[in-house]
Design a protein around this motif. Structure first.
Motif, short mmCIF file in Angstrom:
data_model
loop_
_atom_site.label_atom_id
_atom_site.label_comp_id
_atom_site.label_asym_id
_atom_site.label_seq_id
_atom_site.Cartn_x
_atom_site.Cartn_y
_atom_site.Cartn_z
N THR A 1 0.86 -1.17 0.00
CA THR A 1 0.00 0.00 0.00
C THR A 1 0.90 1.23 0.00
O THR A 1 1.77 1.37 0.85
N LYS A 2 0.70 2.09 -0.97
CA LYS A 2 1.54 3.28 -1.11
C LYS A 2 0.65 4.51 -1.12
O LYS A 2 -0.50 4.46 -1.52
N ARG A 3 1.21 5.62 -0.68
CA ARG A 3 0.47 6.88 -0.64
C ARG A 3 0.91 7.74 -1.82
O ARG A 3 2.10 7.92 -2.08
N PHE A 4 -0.06 8.27 -2.55
CA PHE A 4 0.17 9.21 -3.64
C PHE A 4 -0.47 10.53 -3.25
O PHE A 4 -1.64 10.77 -3.55
N THR B 1 -4.13 10.52 -1.51
CA THR B 1 -4.84 9.28 -1.79
C THR B 1 -3.97 8.07 -1.55
O THR B 1 -2.75 8.12 -1.70
N LEU B 2 -4.61 6.97 -1.17
CA LEU B 2 -3.92 5.71 -0.99
C LEU B 2 -4.03 4.88 -2.26
O LEU B 2 -5.09 4.83 -2.88
N GLY B 3 -2.95 4.22 -2.62
CA GLY B 3 -2.94 3.33 -3.77
C GLY B 3 -2.37 2.00 -3.35
O GLY B 3 -1.84 1.84 -2.24
N ARG B 4 -2.48 1.02 -4.22
CA ARG B 4 -1.97 -0.30 -3.90
C ARG B 4 -1.32 -0.89 -5.14
O ARG B 4 -1.89 -0.86 -6.23
N ARG B 5 -0.11 -1.42 -4.96
CA ARG B 5 0.57 -2.09 -6.06
C ARG B 5 -0.07 -3.46 -6.28
O ARG B 5 -0.66 -4.04 -5.37
N SER B 6 0.09 -3.99 -7.47
CA SER B 6 -0.49 -5.29 -7.81
C SER B 6 0.30 -6.42 -7.15
O SER B 6 1.51 -6.30 -6.91
#
Length: 106
Positions: free
Chosen positions: A66-69, A72-77
């Motif tokens: 889980t990474k923050r951009f 917003t929070l994003g998630r790698r595959s």
């Protein structure tokens, strides 16, 4: 196994330092594969595509971080990798990125 499934199972090779060392010392090739691919499908795909004999296949699934951009929070595959052990004396010919860079510099 049909040709379409072979290209769905094998996503591509892994070019990393660990993969390079395993290939040189233990005769192991590392591939990114489909999350739903079984070991038997991976074995058949490598044998048909590269014309080599596979001894065994080990797989790992790396869960995406889980990474923050910004806010917003994003998630790698998630990524599934297959460590394919080849019969002694056999090798899979991959495009070596280092050789092409050296020849372009000359």
């Amino acid at each position: 196994m049909n040709n379409e499934r072979i290209y769905q199972v094998l996503r591509g090779p892994v070019f990393s330092e660990k993969a390079q060392v395993l290939g040189d010392t233990a005769g192991v090739q590392v591939f990114k594969v489909d999350l739903n691919a079984t070991k038997l499908e991976i074995k058949k795909a490598v044998e048909q595509l590269f014309g080599v004999e596979v001894v065994k296949v080990n797989t790992t699934i790396t869960k995406g971080k889980t990474k923050r951009f910004g806010k917003t929070l994003g998630r790698r595959s998630d990524v599934k990798k297959a460590y394919v052990t080849l019969k002694a004396g056999q090798d899979v010919e991959m495009a070596d990125l280092g050789d092409t860079a050296e020849s372009a510099a000359e």
